[in-house]
Design an enzyme around this catalytic site. Structure first.
Site, mmCIF file in Angstrom:
data_model
loop_
_atom_site.group_PDB
_atom_site.id
_atom_site.type_symbol
_atom_site.label_atom_id
_atom_site.label_comp_id
_atom_site.label_asym_id
_atom_site.label_seq_id
_atom_site.Cartn_x
_atom_site.Cartn_y
_atom_site.Cartn_z
ATOM 1 N N ARG A 56 0.822 -1.215 0.000
ATOM 2 C CA ARG A 56 0.000 0.000 0.000
ATOM 3 C C ARG A 56 0.859 1.270 0.000
ATOM 4 O O ARG A 56 0.443 2.314 -0.483
ATOM 5 C CB ARG A 56 -0.938 -0.013 1.212
ATOM 6 N N TYR A 109 -8.823 23.958 -11.433
ATOM 7 C CA TYR A 109 -9.482 22.798 -12.047
ATOM 8 C C TYR A 109 -10.838 22.563 -11.347
ATOM 9 O O TYR A 109 -10.906 22.533 -10.114
ATOM 10 C CB TYR A 109 -8.532 21.603 -11.876
ATOM 11 N N ASP A 181 -0.893 23.546 -8.483
ATOM 12 C CA ASP A 181 -1.119 22.527 -9.511
ATOM 13 C C ASP A 181 -0.207 22.885 -10.679
ATOM 14 O O ASP A 181 -0.389 23.900 -11.354
ATOM 15 C CB ASP A 181 -2.601 22.539 -9.935
ATOM 16 N N LYS A 206 -1.541 13.221 -17.332
ATOM 17 C CA LYS A 206 -1.374 14.018 -18.565
ATOM 18 C C LYS A 206 0.017 13.758 -19.168
ATOM 19 O O LYS A 206 0.284 12.678 -19.621
ATOM 20 C CB LYS A 206 -1.590 15.502 -18.274
#
Ligand SMILES: Cc1ncc(COP(=O)(O)O)c(C=O)c1O
Length: 390
Positions: A56, A109, A181, A206
């Site tokens: 994890r 965003y 960001d 992206k």
């Protein structure tokens, strides 16, 4: 010796001696990672955020990606999470508690905006949206309880640039953390940490993954704030598959060459669009004449292939016909893959007004031949005129 970014991209995050000479760090799939003794198990637990301990927290593949991206951007460490939005949410949750105040750029965003209004608000965090052009004027909005100032430069729908160093200077003086960001800039073109950012957020979905086949987020953090973010990511149990981390690493190898081509083609298409009679404005900071061009030139080493075009007044049906007529531009969410995309822009603003002359369309310029893309856009304009003339 200063090693340049293209060289770093080819060499970071791999160690063939560890993997029987294999050039690439392999996909290490694991939930359980065994220790030889209790002492080793306990030591591994104490190093769980940096060395393999349990799946994890990531495996060797995750660490290779994290180390590569942190070094590329000049941060202390990076943390891989399952998506760009997870990177945003985890970074906000790391610093904000009930009673805190968040300054969020109005051009952020959309889902990040919704996270503030719908999740953080319920947790007693107050968000004030601010004008992206505010610069040092952000001082007037700072409160004693302002804990985070969040930037996204340029805004990924309408492309307003922000003066991040000016904002960061005020935020730090007033005791706030600066989150940004940096998906558009990428670790290749915007050195977040030399511009005052504490936590740099990437939708690696992206350009870093680059092939529209993986969901991946990366949070790059400075030393002062790394553990705060790392512990939050662990507490919320954000975990990424090693396969997606492998795709992120594979994408990194060609990030530099892809970005150079995206930028060159985007500039060619944007310049062509700017000369079209149907266009009111092209919003692309890399274009001379764009309101954000001076800041982009000062702070960034290049651009990517994402920008928007503002049509002169025309019906929605005509603008939609333009998009529908395109062959090489897909219609779909996301950007940064090798392929071109076109989507209508629906921008929500509360601190500023967004009043384009006509419909806005966001284009992602992919790696196709730019002249073919221009010919395709010409077909789009023909379809627009057909509908507009009805
Ligand atoms: C600027 C920006 N940040 C974050 C995200 C979210 O990334 P993801 O789709 O990987 O959750 C996106 C997605 O389009 C984006 O454009």
């Amino acid at each position: 010796m200063t090693v340049r970014k293209d060289t770093l991209l080819a060499h970071l995050g791999r160690d063939s001696a560890r993997y029987q000479g294999a050039v690439n760090t392999p996909v290490v799939r694991a939930s359980t990672i065994l220790s030889a003794s209790v002492a080793e198990f306990e030591a591994a637990h104490s190093r769980r955020f940096t060395a393999p301990f349990y799946g994890r927290y990531g495996t060797a593949t995750t660490r290779a990606l994290e180390e590569a991206v942190a070094a590329l951007e000049g941060g202390y460490r990076a943390i891989a999470v399952p998506s760009g939005l997870a990177a945003i949410n985890a970074s906000l949750l790391a610093f904000l508690e009930p009673g805190d105040h968040l300054l969020m750029v109005d051009t952020a965003y959309g889902p990040a905006r919704r996270f503030c209004n719908e999740v953080l608000a319920k947790q007693g965090v107050l968000t004030t949206f601010y004008d992206p052009s505010i610069g040092a004027g952000i001082e007037l909005l700072m409160r004693p309880e302002t804990r985070v100032v969040y930037c996204e430069t340029p805004g990924s729908l309408t492309f307003e640039m922000q003066d991040v160093p000016a904002i960061a200077e005020v935020a730090h003086r007033r005791g706030a953390v600066v989150l940004a960001d940096n998906t558009w800039g990428t670790p290749y073109h915007f050195a977040s940490f030399t511009h005052g950012v504490d936590v740099s957020i990437h939708a690696a979905t992206k350009y870093i993954a680059g092939h529209s086949d993986a969901m991946l987020g990366l949070i790059v953090v400075n030393e002062a704030h790394w553990l705060t973010v790392r512990e939050t990511v662990a507490a919320y149990a954000y975990s990424v598959s090693p396969d997606d981390c492998f795709l992120g690493l594979r994408g990194l190898r060609t990030l530099g060459v892809r970005l150079k081509q995206h930028q060159a083609s985007a500039l060619k298409v944007a310049q062509w669009l700017a000369g079209r009679p149907e266009i009111a404005r092209v919003a692309f900071p890399a274009l001379p004449g764009d309101p954000g061009h001076a800041i982009w030139k000062r702070d960034f080493t290049g651009a990517c292939g994402l920008f928007a075009m503002e049509l002169k007044p025309v019906s929605k049906a005509a603008a939609d016909a333009f998009i529908d007529a395109l062959d090489f531009f897909g219609i779909g969410a996301s950007w940064g893959g090798f392929e071109s995309l076109a989507v209508p822009v629906h921008a929500v603003r509360t601190a500023t007004t967004h009043q384009p002359a006509g419909p806005m369309i966001r284009l992602h310029i992919g790696l196709e031949d730019a002249d073919d893309l221009i010919a395709d856009l010409e077909t789009g304009f023909a379809a627009l005129h057909l509908v507009a003339a009805r």
